[in-house]
Structure formats: structure tokens, C-alpha cells
Design a protein around this motif. Structure first.
Motif, PDB file in Angstrom:
ATOM      1  N   UNK A  76     -20.885 -57.380  48.813  1.00  0.00           N
ATOM      2  CA  UNK A  76     -19.681 -56.562  48.644  1.00  0.00           C
ATOM      3  C   UNK A  76     -19.957 -55.282  47.856  1.00  0.00           C
ATOM      4  N   UNK A  77     -20.750 -55.403  46.802  1.00  0.00           N
ATOM      5  CA  UNK A  77     -21.003 -54.240  45.943  1.00  0.00           C
ATOM      6  C   UNK A  77     -21.944 -53.232  46.583  1.00  0.00           C
ATOM      7  N   UNK A  78     -22.764 -53.687  47.537  1.00  0.00           N
ATOM      8  CA  UNK A  78     -23.722 -52.793  48.191  1.00  0.00           C
ATOM      9  C   UNK A  78     -23.244 -52.325  49.553  1.00  0.00           C
ATOM     10  N   UNK A  79     -22.017 -52.665  49.913  1.00  0.00           N
ATOM     11  CA  UNK A  79     -21.462 -52.307  51.221  1.00  0.00           C
ATOM     12  C   UNK A  79     -22.295 -52.870  52.366  1.00  0.00           C
ATOM     13  N   UNK A  80     -22.802 -54.083  52.154  1.00  0.00           N
ATOM     14  CA  UNK A  80     -23.524 -54.764  53.202  1.00  0.00           C
ATOM     15  C   UNK A  80     -25.016 -54.543  53.219  1.00  0.00           C
ATOM     16  N   UNK A  81     -25.561 -53.796  52.265  1.00  0.00           N
ATOM     17  CA  UNK A  81     -27.005 -53.534  52.198  1.00  0.00           C
ATOM     18  C   UNK A  81     -27.533 -53.917  50.824  1.00  0.00           C
ATOM     19  N   UNK A  82     -27.566 -55.212  50.509  1.00  0.00           N
ATOM     20  CA  UNK A  82     -27.938 -55.636  49.156  1.00  0.00           C
ATOM     21  C   UNK A  82     -29.361 -55.298  48.769  1.00  0.00           C
ATOM     22  N   UNK A  83     -30.245 -55.079  49.743  1.00  0.00           N
ATOM     23  CA  UNK A  83     -31.606 -54.709  49.412  1.00  0.00           C
ATOM     24  C   UNK A  83     -31.727 -53.303  48.885  1.00  0.00           C
ATOM     25  N   UNK A  84     -30.742 -52.437  49.245  1.00  0.00           N
ATOM     26  CA  UNK A  84     -30.791 -51.035  48.825  1.00  0.00           C
ATOM     27  C   UNK A  84     -30.026 -50.803  47.535  1.00  0.00           C
ATOM     28  N   UNK A  85     -28.821 -51.363  47.461  1.00  0.00           N
ATOM     29  CA  UNK A  85     -28.002 -51.166  46.272  1.00  0.00           C
ATOM     30  C   UNK A  85     -27.280 -49.828  46.312  1.00  0.00           C
ATOM     31  N   UNK A  86     -26.152 -49.746  45.616  1.00  0.00           N
ATOM     32  CA  UNK A  86     -25.376 -48.515  45.543  1.00  0.00           C
ATOM     33  C   UNK A  86     -25.009 -48.232  44.099  1.00  0.00           C
ATOM     34  N   UNK A  87     -24.934 -46.954  43.773  1.00  0.00           N
ATOM     35  CA  UNK A  87     -24.567 -46.587  42.404  1.00  0.00           C
ATOM     36  C   UNK A  87     -23.103 -46.889  42.133  1.00  0.00           C
ATOM     37  N   UNK A  88     -22.243 -46.648  43.125  1.00  0.00           N
ATOM     38  CA  UNK A  88     -20.805 -46.878  42.976  1.00  0.00           C
ATOM     39  C   UNK A  88     -20.344 -47.879  44.030  1.00  0.00           C
ATOM     40  N   UNK A  89     -19.787 -49.017  43.623  1.00  0.00           N
ATOM     41  CA  UNK A  89     -19.314 -50.002  44.610  1.00  0.00           C
ATOM     42  C   UNK A  89     -18.237 -49.398  45.498  1.00  0.00           C
ATOM     43  N   UNK A  90     -18.292 -49.646  46.813  1.00  0.00           N
ATOM     44  CA  UNK A  90     -17.288 -49.072  47.724  1.00  0.00           C
ATOM     45  C   UNK A  90     -15.953 -49.799  47.582  1.00  0.00           C
ATOM     46  N   UNK A  91     -14.890 -49.053  47.796  1.00  0.00           N
ATOM     47  CA  UNK A  91     -13.552 -49.666  47.835  1.00  0.00           C
ATOM     48  C   UNK A  91     -12.680 -48.828  48.748  1.00  0.00           C
ATOM     49  N   UNK A  92     -12.057 -49.399  49.741  1.00  0.00           N
ATOM     50  CA  UNK A  92     -12.022 -50.827  50.060  1.00  0.00           C
ATOM     51  C   UNK A  92     -13.417 -51.364  50.392  1.00  0.00           C
ATOM     52  N   UNK A  93     -13.620 -52.643  50.082  1.00  0.00           N
ATOM     53  CA  UNK A  93     -14.893 -53.281  50.336  1.00  0.00           C
ATOM     54  C   UNK A  93     -14.956 -53.806  51.772  1.00  0.00           C
ATOM     55  N   UNK A  94     -16.073 -54.404  52.126  1.00  0.00           N
ATOM     56  CA  UNK A  94     -16.234 -54.996  53.463  1.00  0.00           C
ATOM     57  C   UNK A  94     -15.164 -56.058  53.717  1.00  0.00           C
ATOM     58  N   UNK A  95     -14.833 -56.326  54.986  1.00  0.00           N
ATOM     59  CA  UNK A  95     -13.820 -57.347  55.285  1.00  0.00           C
ATOM     60  C   UNK A  95     -14.228 -58.726  54.769  1.00  0.00           C
ATOM     61  N   UNK A  96     -13.264 -59.429  54.184  1.00  0.00           N
ATOM     62  CA  UNK A  96     -13.471 -60.790  53.705  1.00  0.00           C
ATOM     63  C   UNK A  96     -12.446 -61.700  54.382  1.00  0.00           C
ATOM     64  N   UNK A  97     -12.924 -62.726  55.073  1.00  0.00           N
ATOM     65  CA  UNK A  97     -12.067 -63.726  55.711  1.00  0.00           C
ATOM     66  C   UNK A  97     -12.295 -65.060  55.011  1.00  0.00           C
ATOM     67  N   UNK A  98     -11.223 -65.784  54.737  1.00  0.00           N
ATOM     68  CA  UNK A  98     -11.354 -67.054  54.016  1.00  0.00           C
ATOM     69  C   UNK A  98     -10.444 -68.107  54.621  1.00  0.00           C
ATOM     70  N   UNK A  99     -10.912 -69.353  54.565  1.00  0.00           N
ATOM     71  CA  UNK A  99     -10.101 -70.487  55.002  1.00  0.00           C
ATOM     72  C   UNK A  99     -10.210 -71.594  53.969  1.00  0.00           C
TER      73      UNK A  99
END
Length: 287
Positions: A76-99
Motif C-alpha cells: 500500500x505504501x509503495x503503490x504496488x512496488x514494494x521493491x522500489x519504495x516511495x518517499x510519499x505514500x500515495x493516497x488514495x491507495x491501491x484498491x483493497x477488497x475484504x471479506x
């Protein structure tokens, strides 16, 4: 979380499972041995090419909560690219579905166990603490979501059609042991059916979507059994607290709390009595 996701993430996230102290000690040599022992398909073997995630799907509570929470937060904090990382977390974040939003559930233990709803609560709290923003869900499924009851009704309708039953099914019965999910969801769906009967199908939020085929049912009767979370001899979490206040709401954060929806239409000892009750209500002979 299954082994496949663990191993797939090793190629995308630098040392994701090092939150697990035992894995820190074992290192890469032991990991390679585990991979060979598991005989994983080549598609699940660690790859030097980074993985990119387009969303998060949460189906049930994992085994290693701290590792799963870390991996989800990385995505979520890397906008789907956890190997790269981002300085500022994106918002809105990636879609999250839960059951499966149950906070608690019963097993062989004398006390209720943490359910997937507790895991979601942990994830929401961590995301809020780290980013200062609210974790948002693209959709919520499972009880007490209306979408789940719509799906169940659709399956019942299809079975009736296969048996050649011409008359539409107007009354549904929902049996469960958890007032916060089973009874709450059945009564919420009953409200939905009542409103749909009089005003047409209402728009729903993250917990459901409008059915493509109009509902033929007009009511949903909730039946609470005493063989699970609910115990009539110790109904701690379902009765008002001292001083006349409302009972604690164990439902999901995004569901509005209405104490009346936790009151079952009928309370019986077990599923057998619930089935007998339905037979009596419908005027069917008990054989």
C-alpha cells in the motif's frame, strides 16, 4: 498466508519476512532448502524481476499476522512496488477488497478466537498511525454485507428453478450463531428487502451492490442458535452494558451500528431446532 505468496513476495520485497525473528537466524541458505523441499512450481520461485501489485484481496486471517501486516503495508505504501519504495505514500491507495468481517469466532477453545475482523482492525489502525489517513475499502463482502445475502438468495432461486418450482420464494430464513454478523446481516437484509418492496432496490455502499435481477423475496427471518459465539448463559457482548448503555459493536468500522439489528427473530438451541422451527412456520410435516 500460503507458502506461494511468501515465496512470490521474496522476489519483490527485500527481506519481507525478517519481521519473523526465526527467519532472521535461518538466512538465505535455509530458505533455499525450504524452497527445494516444497518443490514449488517455477512460477512461485523467487525471481530477480520485481513484482507489481494492483490491489489487495483479504479473504481470511493469516497464520503469521506480523509478516502479513508488513507485506500489505509495503504494498500500500509503495503503490504496488514494494521493491522500489516511495518517499510519499500515495493516497488514495491501491484498491483493497475484504471479506469475512467477524471480529470473533468459536472453535474448541472455551473463549472466542480472533477472527478476520480483528486482523482488519489491526491493519486499519496501523495504516492510520503510519499515514495519518483512513484505510479505505473498495468493497466489503461476507456477513453482514447485503451482497452476501443477495448471492445466497440468487443460489436459492437457481436451485428452485432446477427443481421446477414455479412459485417465487418470498420468505428466507438465516441461521447463525453470531449476533454481530449472522443476525445483524440477516436483519439488515430484511430491511433492504422491505425497502426494495416499497421503494425499489436502494443504492448500497462498500458492503454491497445492486442486484442485476430484482429480488423476489420480501423478508428474511433471523434465527440465532446457542452453539457458537452466542451463549445464553453468558451473553456478555450482546447485552447492554451497566448503566443502560449500548452493547459494544463488534461489527466492521464501515457498518453503521443499530442495536435493534442484533435482535434475532427467534432463538433456538441448535441447527436441528432451527430446521424444525422453519418447518412449523411453513406448515410442513416433520417426518
Amino acid at each position: 498466508m500460503g507458502k506461494g505468496l511468501y515465496w512470490a513476495c521474496w522476489g519483490a520485497v527485500p527481506l519481507p519476512s525478517w519481521v519473523h525473528h526465526g527467519w532472521r537466524a535461518c538466512g538465505w541458505v535455509a530458505l533455499a532448502g525450504i524452497l527445494r523441499a516444497c518443490r514449488l512450481p517455477s512460477a512461485l520461485q523467487p525471481s530477480p524481476a520485481p513484482l507489481f501489485f494492483k490491489g489487495v484481496l483479504l479473504l481470511g486471517e493469516p497464520v503469521r499476522w506480523e509478516t502479513s501486516l508488513q507485506l500489505i503495508m509495503d504494498v500500500l505504501l509503495s503503490n504496488g512496488s514494494p521493491g522500489a519504495g516511495l518517499a510519499t505514500p500515495p493516497y488514495p491507495h491501491l484498491p483493497v477488497l475484504a471479506s469475512n468481517m467477524d471480529l470473533l469466532w468459536m472453535a474448541e477453545a472455551k473463549m472466542p478466537r480472533f477472527g478476520h475482523g480483528t486482523f482488519l482492525l489491526c491493519l486499519e489502525t496501523i495504516y492510520q498511525k503510519v499515514t495519518g489517513k483512513e484505510l479505505r475499502y473498495e468493497g466489503l463482502m461476507g456477513k453482514p454485507s447485503i451482497l452476501t445475502y443477495q448471492y445466497a438468495e440468487d443460489l436459492i432461486r437457481r436451485q428452485a428453478e432446477r427443481r421446477g418450482w414455479a412459485a417465487p420464494i418470498r420468505k428466507l430464513y438465516a441461521v447463525g450463531d453470531n449476533p454481530m454478523s449472522d443476525v445483524y446481516g440477516a436483519n439488515l437484509f430484511h430491511q433492504y428487502l422491505q425497502k426494495a418492496t416499497h421503494d425499489g432496490a436502494p443504492e448500497l455502499g462498500a458492503g454491497g451492490t445492486r442486484q442485476q435481477q430484482p429480488s423476489a423475496s420480501q423478508s428474511c427471518i433471523s434465527i440465532l442458535v446457542c452453539t457458537g459465539v452466542y451463549n445464553p448463559r453468558n451473553p456478555q457482548s450482546t447485552e447492554p452494558v451497566l448503566g443502560g448503555g449500548e452493547p459494544p459493536f463488534h461489527g466492521h468500522r464501515d457498518l453503521c451500528f443499530s442495536p435493534g439489528l442484533m435482535e434475532a427473530s427467534h432463538v433456538v438451541n441448535d441447527v436441528n431446532e432451527a430446521v424444525q422451527l422453519v418447518f412449523r412456520k411453513e406448515g410442513w410435516a416433520l417426518e
